[in-house]
Enzyme design. Structure first.
Site, PDB file in Angstrom:
ATOM      1  N   VAL A 154       0.872  -1.186   0.000  1.00  0.00           N
ATOM      2  CA  VAL A 154       0.000   0.000   0.000  1.00  0.00           C
ATOM      3  C   VAL A 154       0.905   1.231   0.000  1.00  0.00           C
ATOM      4  O   VAL A 154       0.666   2.209   0.717  1.00  0.00           O
ATOM      5  CB  VAL A 154      -0.949   0.023   1.224  1.00  0.00           C
ATOM      6  CG1 VAL A 154      -2.155   0.910   0.933  1.00  0.00           C
ATOM      7  CG2 VAL A 154      -1.413  -1.357   1.628  1.00  0.00           C
ATOM      8  N   ALA A 155       2.008   1.164  -0.779  1.00  0.00           N
ATOM      9  CA  ALA A 155       2.974   2.260  -0.877  1.00  0.00           C
ATOM     10  C   ALA A 155       3.382   2.745   0.519  1.00  0.00           C
ATOM     11  O   ALA A 155       3.713   1.924   1.379  1.00  0.00           O
ATOM     12  CB  ALA A 155       2.428   3.388  -1.745  1.00  0.00           C
ATOM     13  N   CYS A 156       3.324   4.049   0.762  1.00  0.00           N
ATOM     14  CA  CYS A 156       3.829   4.598   2.028  1.00  0.00           C
ATOM     15  C   CYS A 156       3.074   4.098   3.248  1.00  0.00           C
ATOM     16  O   CYS A 156       3.552   4.244   4.376  1.00  0.00           O
ATOM     17  CB  CYS A 156       3.749   6.116   2.018  1.00  0.00           C
ATOM     18  SG  CYS A 156       4.987   6.827   0.965  1.00  0.00           S
ATOM     19  N   SER A 157       1.878   3.563   3.046  1.00  0.00           N
ATOM     20  CA  SER A 157       1.099   3.108   4.200  1.00  0.00           C
ATOM     21  C   SER A 157       1.211   1.603   4.403  1.00  0.00           C
ATOM     22  O   SER A 157       0.465   1.027   5.213  1.00  0.00           O
ATOM     23  CB  SER A 157      -0.365   3.513   4.042  1.00  0.00           C
ATOM     24  OG  SER A 157      -0.479   4.912   4.162  1.00  0.00           O
ATOM     25  N   SER A 334       7.110   3.396   3.506  1.00  0.00           N
ATOM     26  CA  SER A 334       6.315   2.869   4.635  1.00  0.00           C
ATOM     27  C   SER A 334       7.112   2.759   5.930  1.00  0.00           C
ATOM     28  O   SER A 334       6.542   2.721   7.023  1.00  0.00           O
ATOM     29  CB  SER A 334       5.759   1.496   4.282  1.00  0.00           C
ATOM     30  OG  SER A 334       6.774   0.523   4.283  1.00  0.00           O
TER      31      SER A 334
END
Ligand code: CO8
Length: 373
Positions: A154-157, A334
């Protein structure tokens, strides 16, 4: 139902550092060469000349002073401008698994757990070095962990979404001890030849152990609540993917095969999203901003974090209340909020509360409400 807790965390930091000055010198050498090679086309207006980068701009726009990377020689070579990683055979650990082993080992040591006690490994990151088999399953095998493992992105998350998935499974009883690990090799999907973004990212790997609070053998953080939210946006995008070669325009090493963003728009749109997300999460938990001793925020930009801290707390955060690590690590996707948590949580006392919050591509926002026990 069981109470989930974070019982250990670990950070793998690559050995190589690139300072802003080193980065800018390499970029400017590349840009000077580009402009010389395209002098005629630039003169008749067919090609845009490349502007220089500047260490002063980087520091004032982002707060970033340096970044750790898995290979700096390739990145700083004006003939190359991306990392040079050694070829590995299929019979040796992949680079992401190798980084993960280090971070997981530290997290397990902090939790006083043996790898054999782990029954879930989630490898949550912005990119995975291959499609399959899952990197998480390779990590599970190298560690000697049991149970099952899977990758998520979820990319950066990725880290906070991974924490929610693991905490929910611990709460439900389907797993007893989970590792959420985030190997981020951002240097591999950053366009180092674009001054608008070449300074933004660095490499790192973080890991947390999540298990039943009743099983914890030392100081730990109760996971009271998690919340994830997404809202589609093209403002942070990377078009590289497995269908690339099937398309007429997909063969070339085009600019959009690396990280692309509209930084100004991201800044403006994500800030209200994050501030209201944290506010609503606190409210639904029956907490107020005054209950928070610490904000471990995603590490993309210093002014962004200053703004979120002020908005959430309703005042300028005291020194140490909202620790930044981006000056040393840059944006590590992340892993950023987890580095901040791992390095700035030991001093909290039982009863102290805090929030981990990530945000970025998707858009995606994830928050984790914690209490030191
Ligand atoms: N040196 C000198 N000048 C520069 C440079 C430079 N390096 N770069 C840009 N400039 C110039 C620009 O050309 C522009 O000039 P002009 O005014 O003449 O057009 C001027 O400086 C201002 O540029 P910007 O408007 O771009 O500057 P900003 O103040 O907006 O700062 C930032 C740029 C720092 C990028 C800022 O917009 C920002 O941080 N935005 C938020 C971005 C963010 O948080 N993104 C999250 C993405 S991370 C994520 O979700 C994970 C993705 C997956 C991981 C990917 C790994 C690779």
């Amino acid at each position: 139902m069981f109470q989930p807790a974070i019982t250990g965390s670990g950070v793998f930091t690559p050995q190589q550092v690139i300072t802003n000055d080193e980065l800018v010198a390499a970029f400017n050498a590349y840009a000077t060469r580009f402009n010389a090679e395209h002098a005629e086309a630039i003169a008749v207006g067919e090609v845009e000349p490349m502007g220089p980068s500047s260490a002063e701009f980087i520091l004032s726009a982002s707060g970033i002073e340096q970044r750790y990377v898995m290979d700096k020689t390739g990145v700083l070579d004006p003939d190359r401008m991306y990392p040079a990683l050694r070829q590995r055979s299929d019979d040796e650990p992949g680079i992401m698994a190798e980084m993960a082993l280090d971070a997981c080992g530290k997290a397990l040591a902090a939790a006083r757990r043996a790898a054999e006690e782990v029954d879930l490994v989630i490898c949550a990151a912005s990119n995975h070095e291959r499609a399959y088999p899952a990197i998480a399953i390779e990590i599970q095998q190298l560690l000697g962990a049991g149970g099952f493992a899977f990758d998520m992105n979820v990319a950066c998350s990725s880290a906070t979404f991974g924490i929610q998935a693991a905490a929910d499974m611990v709460r439900a009883g389907s797993v007893r001890c989970a590792l959420v690990v985030n190997p981020e090799i951002c240097s591999g999907h950053l366009e180092w030849r674009d001054r608008d973004c070449h300074f933004i990212f660095g490499d790192v790997c973080t890991a947390v152990v999540i298990e039943r609070a009743e099983d914890a053998t030392g100081a730990h953080f109760l996971i009271h609540s998690t919340r994830c939210a997404t809202q589609f946006s093209n403002n942070i995008r990377n078009n590289n993917g497995f269908l690339r070669r099937t398309r007429p325009d997909g063969v070339a090493d085009r600019r959009d095969m690396q990280f692309m963003q509209n930084g100004r728009k991201v800044f403006k749109e994500v800030l209200p999203l994050v501030s209201s997300h944290i506010g609503a999460h606190l409210q639904d938990q029956g907490w107020t901003a005054a209950d928070l001793r610490r904000l471990w925020l995603h590490q993309a930009n210093k002014s962004m974090n200053d703004f979120i801290g002020r908005k959430v707390l309703g005042r300028v955060p005291d020194p140490g209340e909202q620790p930044n690590i981006l000056q040393d690590y840059a944006n590590t996707s992340s892993a950023g909020s987890i580095i901040a948590f791992a390095k700035h949580s030991d001093d909290l006392s039982p009863g102290d509360k805090g929030v981990i919050c990530s945000f970025g591509a998707g858009y995606s926002v994830g928050s984790v409400l914690l209490e030191r026990a």
